[in-house]
Design a protein around this motif. Sequence first.
Motif, PDB file in Angstrom:
ATOM      1  N   THR A 376      18.845  -4.123 -28.070  1.00  0.00           N
ATOM      2  CA  THR A 376      18.991  -5.528 -27.705  1.00  0.00           C
ATOM      3  C   THR A 376      18.567  -6.456 -28.839  1.00  0.00           C
ATOM      4  OG1 THR A 376      16.821  -5.417 -26.618  1.00  0.00           O
ATOM      5  CG2 THR A 376      18.763  -5.073 -25.243  1.00  0.00           C
ATOM      6  N   LYS A 380      21.075  -9.406 -30.336  1.00  0.00           N
ATOM      7  CA  LYS A 380      20.698 -10.821 -30.448  1.00  0.00           C
ATOM      8  C   LYS A 380      20.887 -11.341 -31.868  1.00  0.00           C
ATOM      9  CE  LYS A 380      17.400 -10.447 -26.644  1.00  0.00           C
ATOM     10  NZ  LYS A 380      15.972 -10.411 -26.258  1.00  0.00           N
ATOM     11  N   VAL A 423      18.592 -10.177 -21.833  1.00  0.00           N
ATOM     12  CA  VAL A 423      20.003 -10.068 -22.183  1.00  0.00           C
ATOM     13  C   VAL A 423      20.828 -10.820 -21.136  1.00  0.00           C
ATOM     14  CG1 VAL A 423      21.935  -8.467 -22.450  1.00  0.00           C
ATOM     15  CG2 VAL A 423      19.692  -7.878 -23.363  1.00  0.00           C
TER      16      VAL A 423
END
Length: 462
Positions: A376, A380, A423
Amino acid sequence: MRVCRWIFGLLALSPAELLLANITGSDLQNFNATTNGLDFITVQSSETLGPGIFNIGLFANYAVNTLPRYEDANGRESSIDDSIIGADVNLGIGLTDFWDFGISLPHVVYQDVSFKGSRGEFGDKGMTEIRANTKLRLWGDRSGGIAFVASGNYNLVENNPYVGKDAGPTINLEVAVDSTFMEKIAVGVNAGYRIRSPGKAIIDFPIEPLGDQIIASVAASYLFTTIDTKLIVESYFAFPADKETKTVKARSASASEVLAGLKYDMTDQLALHGGAGTEIDNGTASADWRIYTGLNYAFGFEGKKKEPKIVRPAPRKPQKKPTPIARFVEAPREPVGPAEPPGEGDEVFVLRGVNFAFDSSSRVLPGTHDILKELTDHLKKTGYERIIMEGHTDSVGSEEYNQGLGLSRATTTRDYIVKNLSVDGSKIELRTYGETRPVADNGNYQGRQINRRVVFRIFYPK
């Protein structure tokens, strides 16, 4: 617990003494179940146990007419004259990604000898030898490979004329080759050389200690995924390497048998074996016929989790931006083939660390949080447009059940990263392939463990 009590009970038996021995196991290439419990019954595949994975096996076989008789020079009798029940306690352990080790303790637990006259039989029940083996995979992938197998056994039976007095250990050096087709059919071939250290001939016995031998075996299996069962057929052979050893007229110094059986995966970790076999010719210690049954219990994990693997496919044509809502799409039925193909998604993350416990969509194995956080954080930084998240299972259970289980796993993973790693869930599309896209052998414990996974397919703005 009953299996454990049987194992410890067998280990407590004393070594056997006999007037003339029937040698089973690797010493004569007769029935000898593999210690790793992978793929076949007695024939080695190229696959090794993963690091930190253990296999415990307990096998029993009932063999008819294997003991030598010295007054049947004109052939074998049709009636049953002797029968023996042997039991093997096996332990295998994976040491690295390509190396495993195993040990086997064969026992005689019962014998019945009705033949009158000059013959051989065991003088007592108990352990007959100690066998150890190791396998080094030289090359291979999920479809097959090549391995080197070394094994040895040390005789514990006194007055064993096949080995001789004060004999040394027997060493077997083999090459194992195997291949898998259509995810369900597997074939394997073993070939090698048996090095013996025979002792002095036992006085008053009309046979000589066996010399070196050429050994070979072949196997084929078919996996019925709908019933979690493998059909396995095998044949194994041993021939004198130089000259024919002196033996009784009705028995050659060679050994050859064929057998067929089933391996049923009762649970993810426990497999039940059963089958039967017969001799191809009247070889040393070859049975007129035998039946066998056994259990393999595997446990453990593949050690330290690997880093996420990123597969970078060829550039794709621009696509229309999807509606930003989370949804479930039933995956189209496709032929079983190589999993995680690079054709869909700008980046494909095959996260081996995101493995689930058997029959579970919520209990993930240790290390999952750190791997998901790494993924994640990467997302990003790159500014992804959308994610396809796929749920995959092993083949244990019905296809319909596994379709639902795959969806549950994808949903659980999505909910985890949305709640704990911030998320955007509206950019995630869920799919389930259930058991239809395996990446490892569903016919054994460690393969099923790898097949339980979640795959991320990442799309970036065009």
